[in-house]
Design an enzyme around this catalytic site. Structure first.
Site, short mmCIF file in Angstrom:
data_model
loop_
_atom_site.label_atom_id
_atom_site.label_comp_id
_atom_site.label_asym_id
_atom_site.label_seq_id
_atom_site.Cartn_x
_atom_site.Cartn_y
_atom_site.Cartn_z
N ASP A 34 0.88 -1.15 0.00
CA ASP A 34 0.00 0.00 0.00
C ASP A 34 0.93 1.22 0.00
O ASP A 34 2.01 1.16 0.55
CB ASP A 34 -0.83 -0.07 1.29
CG ASP A 34 -1.61 1.19 1.57
OD1 ASP A 34 -2.36 1.62 0.68
OD2 ASP A 34 -1.49 1.73 2.68
N ASP A 231 -1.19 -0.80 6.02
CA ASP A 231 -1.37 -0.34 7.40
C ASP A 231 -2.74 -0.72 7.94
O ASP A 231 -3.05 -0.44 9.10
CB ASP A 231 -1.11 1.16 7.52
CG ASP A 231 -2.06 1.99 6.66
OD1 ASP A 231 -2.93 1.40 6.00
OD2 ASP A 231 -1.91 3.22 6.64
N ASP A 235 -7.56 -1.15 4.14
CA ASP A 235 -7.12 -2.27 3.30
C ASP A 235 -7.16 -3.64 4.00
O ASP A 235 -6.48 -4.56 3.58
CB ASP A 235 -5.76 -1.99 2.66
CG ASP A 235 -4.66 -1.73 3.66
OD1 ASP A 235 -4.91 -1.89 4.86
OD2 ASP A 235 -3.56 -1.37 3.23
C1 A99 Z 1 -5.69 5.81 3.50
N1 A99 Z 1 -10.38 14.79 0.61
C2 A99 Z 1 -9.88 15.01 -0.61
N2 A99 Z 1 -9.60 14.03 -1.48
C3 A99 Z 1 -9.86 12.78 -1.12
C4 A99 Z 1 -10.40 12.47 0.16
C5 A99 Z 1 -10.67 13.55 1.05
N3 A99 Z 1 -11.17 13.37 2.27
N4 A99 Z 1 -10.56 11.13 0.21
C6 A99 Z 1 -10.11 10.63 -0.95
N5 A99 Z 1 -9.70 11.62 -1.77
P1 A99 Z 1 -7.68 6.71 -1.18
P2 A99 Z 1 -4.87 5.90 -0.89
P3 A99 Z 1 -5.29 4.21 1.47
O1 A99 Z 1 -5.12 6.78 7.46
O2 A99 Z 1 -4.40 5.73 5.79
C7 A99 Z 1 -7.71 6.79 6.57
O3 A99 Z 1 -8.12 5.56 -1.98
C8 A99 Z 1 -9.17 11.49 -3.13
O4 A99 Z 1 -4.77 4.77 -1.85
O5 A99 Z 1 -3.92 3.95 2.01
C9 A99 Z 1 -6.62 6.41 5.74
N6 A99 Z 1 -5.32 6.29 6.34
O6 A99 Z 1 -7.47 12.42 -4.50
O7 A99 Z 1 -8.22 6.86 0.19
C10 A99 Z 1 -7.71 11.92 -3.22
O8 A99 Z 1 -3.70 6.83 -0.80
O9 A99 Z 1 -6.18 4.93 2.56
C11 A99 Z 1 -6.84 6.20 4.39
O10 A99 Z 1 -5.66 10.65 -3.55
O11 A99 Z 1 -6.10 6.86 -1.18
C12 A99 Z 1 -6.97 10.62 -3.01
O12 A99 Z 1 -5.29 5.43 0.47
O13 A99 Z 1 -6.08 3.12 0.94
C13 A99 Z 1 -8.10 6.36 3.85
O14 A99 Z 1 -9.19 10.14 -3.49
C14 A99 Z 1 -7.87 9.67 -3.77
C15 A99 Z 1 -9.16 6.72 4.66
O15 A99 Z 1 -8.01 8.07 -1.96
C16 A99 Z 1 -7.73 8.23 -3.35
C17 A99 Z 1 -8.97 6.94 6.02
C18 A99 Z 1 -5.07 7.01 2.92
#
Ligand code: A99
Length: 289
Positions: A34, A231, A235
């Site tokens: 991730d 983490d 996921d």
């Molecule tokens: C991790 N505001 C603006 N843009 C957003 C938002 C928002 N609130 N949400 C999504 N986007 P995602 P990832 P991950 O602590 O790690 C907590 O799929 C947009 O693959 O590791 C956590 N955490 O353009 O969530 C934005 O980096 O999830 C997470 O790049 O990204 C972003 O995440 O699976 C998620 O959607 C895109 C939720 O978001 C993709 C809570 C970060």
């Protein structure tokens, strides 16, 4: 024996919840990571703010922070922190909507505020920001866009630094003959820049949270046994789907439940320790047969 192996791993901060995982890990062909919070620190900060002439910086940051205050996403935390540092009051947001992996929206002081990935905001024309966004994404930063009452208002750029050990861990996996992959919901250009900095072999970008499981399955079909390192926030299903699910850091309960291996303390070098113990233990058992 396997018991000795899991015991030695535990001394290194690597907890095997299933002893079979110790055996499977030896044969892993791919280690998929991730991005956010696993290869990167996961505590991003706001670095750039590109504003449309019809709006002011404080107006937009205040409206966006009001909506993001209701989101748990690291991007949301970065924006709320920036508004607080700018001394802006936090207004109330109503009609809040979160779309996993896309963005959030809500009503603040009568105005409709939408914030998220540009590719998921096709109903608003952000072409004036296109060039700046492409440049910043090519630096490995994450651009998100803001629409206010349906009008393009700003691009906000977030940077999440790579963890200091990530690059060496990827290189060491390659030396051991393992293919590496990164799975991210982030936009393709940002994800590819970070993957290139890390030397990662395969990049799966713009993956919605619900599609991470299918991505793991595809990696397995293409390459063989898959270990997935995450983490656990968002996921847990991917950790469960992988042949070996490895949870890093102060994993959530869901992560611990879904993972086969827990790396205490969040140090990615635990992946190498886990693989080394797995290979040494099984070699030992073979020699003693
Ligand atoms: C991790 N505001 C603006 N843009 C957003 C938002 C928002 N609130 N949400 C999504 N986007 P995602 P990832 P991950 O602590 O790690 C907590 O799929 C947009 O693959 O590791 C956590 N955490 O353009 O969530 C934005 O980096 O999830 C997470 O790049 O990204 C972003 O995440 O699976 C998620 O959607 C895109 C939720 O978001 C993709 C809570 C970060």
């Amino acid at each position: 024996s396997i018991m000795v192996g899991t015991g030695r791993a535990a001394q290194l901060g690597v907890l095997f919840r299933r002893s079979e995982a110790l055996q499977q890990l030896r044969d892993a062909r791919v280690v998929a990571f991730d991005k956010t919070g696993t290869l990167t620190q996961g505590t991003p900060t706001l670095t750039d703010f590109i504003l449309d002439d019809d709006f002011t910086h404080d107006e937009v940051l205040g409206l966006v922070a009001a909506v993001e205050a209701r989101s748990e996403h690291p991007i949301a935390h970065a924006i709320v922190a920036a508004a607080s540092e700018a001394g802006l009051p936090l207004d109330e947001a109503t009609e809040f909507l979160a779309s996993a992996g896309k963005g959030v929206s809500g009503r603040v002081k009568g105005r409709w505020v939408e914030v998220g990935a540009m590719r998921h905001m096709g109903h608003v024309d952000f072409s004036d920001f296109g060039e700046a966004i492409a440049t910043l994404a090519a630096q490995g930063k994450t651009p998100i866009v803001v629409a206010i009452d349906g009008k393009p208002a700003a691009a906000i750029v977030i940077a999440d630094p790579i963890k200091p050990t990530s690059r060496a861990v990827i290189a060491a996996l390659h030396e051991k003959g393992v293919l590496t992959a990164m799975i991210s919901g982030d936009n393709r250009r940002t994800a590819e820049t970070i993957a290139a900095e890390l030397g990662i072999d395969r990049v799966e970008a713009e993956v919605l949270p619900a599609d991470k499981v299918a991505t793991i399955k595809a990696l397995r079909e293409a390459h063989g046994i898959v270990a997935y390192v995450g983490d656990g926030i968002n996921d847990a299903p991917a950790l469960a789907e992988a042949d070996i699910g490895i949870a890093v850091g102060n994993g959530t309960d869901a992560a611990i439940e879904s993972a086969d291996v827990i790396l205490l303390g969040g140090d990615l070098r635990g992946v190498l320790n886990a693989l080394a113990v797995s290979r040494a233990t099984l070699r030992n058992i073979a020699e003693n047969l």
